[in-house]
Design an enzyme around this catalytic site. Sequence first.
Site, PDB file in Angstrom:
ATOM      1  N   GLY A 214       0.804  -1.204   0.000  1.00 52.69           N
ATOM      2  CA  GLY A 214       0.000   0.000   0.000  1.00 52.69           C
ATOM      3  C   GLY A 214       0.840   1.259   0.000  1.00 52.69           C
ATOM      4  CD  GLU A 256       2.763   7.355 -18.430  1.00 45.94           C
ATOM      5  OE1 GLU A 256       1.767   8.103 -18.326  1.00 45.94           O
ATOM      6  OE2 GLU A 256       2.691   6.140 -18.616  1.00 45.94           O
ATOM      7  CG  LEU A 257       2.511  11.880 -13.370  1.00 44.26           C
ATOM      8  CD1 LEU A 257       2.622  13.236 -12.695  1.00 44.26           C
ATOM      9  CD2 LEU A 257       2.568  10.755 -12.337  1.00 44.26           C
ATOM     10  N   GLY A 258      -1.222  11.025 -15.481  1.00 41.67           N
ATOM     11  CA  GLY A 258      -2.441  11.075 -16.284  1.00 41.67           C
ATOM     12  C   GLY A 258      -2.345  12.090 -17.408  1.00 41.67           C
ATOM     13  CB  CYS A 290      -2.205   7.206 -19.100  1.00 42.38           C
ATOM     14  SG  CYS A 290      -0.943   6.273 -20.007  1.00 42.38           S
ATOM     15  CG  PHE A 386      -8.530   6.116 -15.871  1.00 40.58           C
ATOM     16  CD1 PHE A 386      -7.591   6.686 -16.711  1.00 40.58           C
ATOM     17  CD2 PHE A 386      -8.186   4.956 -15.198  1.00 40.58           C
ATOM     18  CE1 PHE A 386      -6.338   6.109 -16.887  1.00 40.58           C
ATOM     19  CE2 PHE A 386      -6.931   4.371 -15.364  1.00 40.58           C
ATOM     20  CZ  PHE A 386      -6.001   4.950 -16.205  1.00 40.58           C
TER      21      PHE A 386
END
Length: 489
Positions: A214, A256-258, A290, A386
Site C-alpha cells: 500500500g 508518467e502520469l495522467g 492514460c 478513465f
Amino acid sequence: MNDAQALLPEAIWRDRIFNGDWIPALGGSHTFTEPATGEQLGRVGLANADDVTRAAGEARAAQAAWAATDYKERAGVFRRAALLLSKHHNELSTWIVRETGAIRPKADLELREAGAHLLEAAAMLTQPKGQLLASASNQLSIARRVPHGVVGVISPFNFPLILSIRSIAPALATGNAVVHKPDLQTPVSGGVLIARVFEAAGLPKGVLHVLPGGADAGQAMCTDPHIAMIAFTGSTAVGRSIGELAGRHLKKMSLELGGKNSLIVLDDADPDIAAANVAWGAYLHQGQICMASGRILLQRGIADAVIERVVAKARNLPVGDPAGGAVALGPLINARQVQRVHGIVEDSVAAGATLLTGGSYERQFYQPTVLTGVLPGMRCFEEELFGPVASITVFDTDDEAIALASATSGCLALGVITPTLARGMRIADHVPAGHVHINDQTVLAEAHAPFGGGGTSGNGGRHGGAADWDEFTQWQWMTIKTEAPRYPF
C-alpha cells in the site's frame, strides 16, 4: 494446464513476496478479487515499510555483482524471459483478463508488448554505453553510462504488466537492481507474473524484489537511502506526492502520469474511419488508459456524420464479463471508479452537455457513453475520465482546434485525422504533447519508441528505446593517463 506445467501455481506465491525466493511478508497478506464477478482470485504477501527496508538493502548488496555479470549472460536472461511469456501465453492472458477486467485481445496485446520490452532490454546489452571525448594527447577521456544502483518501480492497475516491465527490464539491463511495488488490485499481472518469469529465466537472487503493498510501502521506497531512483506510473495526484517525497531525498524520478489527450477530426476526413478511431480511442479497455482520447474535437462540417456513427457503435458494443464471452468492454476496476466516472458524466450534463447514449451502469459495468455539446470548464472536458466516455466538442477552424487541444496542463498523446498532411503537421507543431499521431487515434505505444509527457502528465522523462539510457543510468566522466602527472604542489 496442470500445476506442474503452469508458471503461476498459487501454492508458490500465496501469502508471499519475492526476493529471489518466495518469503512471507512482514506486513501480512492481501486478498484480491475479480472486478467482473467480485470473486476472490487469490492472496499475496502484503509488504510494509519494513519489507521495503529489507528488500532495498538486499538489492543494494546484489547490484554490483549483477552489473559485473558478462553481458551475454545478462542478455540471455531477458531472452529466456520473453520466451516464457510466449510459452505460457494462454495461462498468463487469462490472469490479465480476470484480474484487470480486460477483453482477451487487450490481454494478448499486453503480453506481446511485454515480450518486446524484454527483447529490447536484451538488445541494450550490446549497445554503446558512452562516448569518447576530446582530450589532451596524453589522456583518454570517456563519458560512460553507469547504473544508479537500485531503482524503485511503482506501477498501476490498468496495464499492469506493460507498465511494470517497461521500467523493470531496462533498469535491470543497465545494471541496476530493482524493488518493485505493483498495485494491490493487480498483484499477479503486475508483480507475481514478472517475478516468476525472471525467476525461471535465471535472474540471480536479490536483483529483483516484488512487493505488493500500500501507500506505506510506496512512501518507504521514496525515502530509503538504498533506492536511488523512483519510476512511478499512475495518477497526477499520487505522482505529485511521490515527486515531493522522493525529491526531498534527492532521488532521480521518472513520473508518467495522467493525461487529457485530444483526438482532432478535421472536416476532410472520412466519417467512417474517423468514427472508428473515436470509438477505439475512447472505449478501449473501458477508457482506463492514460493515452485514451479524452477530448474528441470534431470540425463542424463533419461533426454530425461522425457523432451519428459513434453513437451507433456505442449502442452496439457488448459489455460484460470478458472471461465469460465475446464482449467489447469489461468492468471498471472498482466501484469507486464507477462512481467517479458517473459523477463526471452527471455533472457535465447538469452543466449543459447532452447525453446521447450510455450514462448508466450495472455493478462495475459502465455503458459506452457519448456526450456532445461539451465546453471548456465542464468536468468531462477538464478531467481525465478513465471510463468509457466519448466527450465531444465541435470547433470551426484549425486554430480553434489547436486552442482547445492546448487547453490542458498535461497531454500525453495527440491524434489528428485528416488526409491533408500539411494541416495535420501544422496542428502537431502547435499542440504540446508527449507523442503525436497523424491519421491515428491516441492509444499507441511501442517498446522501442520514447513515451512520456510533461506538465501534469509527467516530469518530462521517457520510457522506451534510447530514452531508457537517459532514465536508468547516469553519466560518469573517466580520464585515463599513461602515467600520473607531476603537479607543482
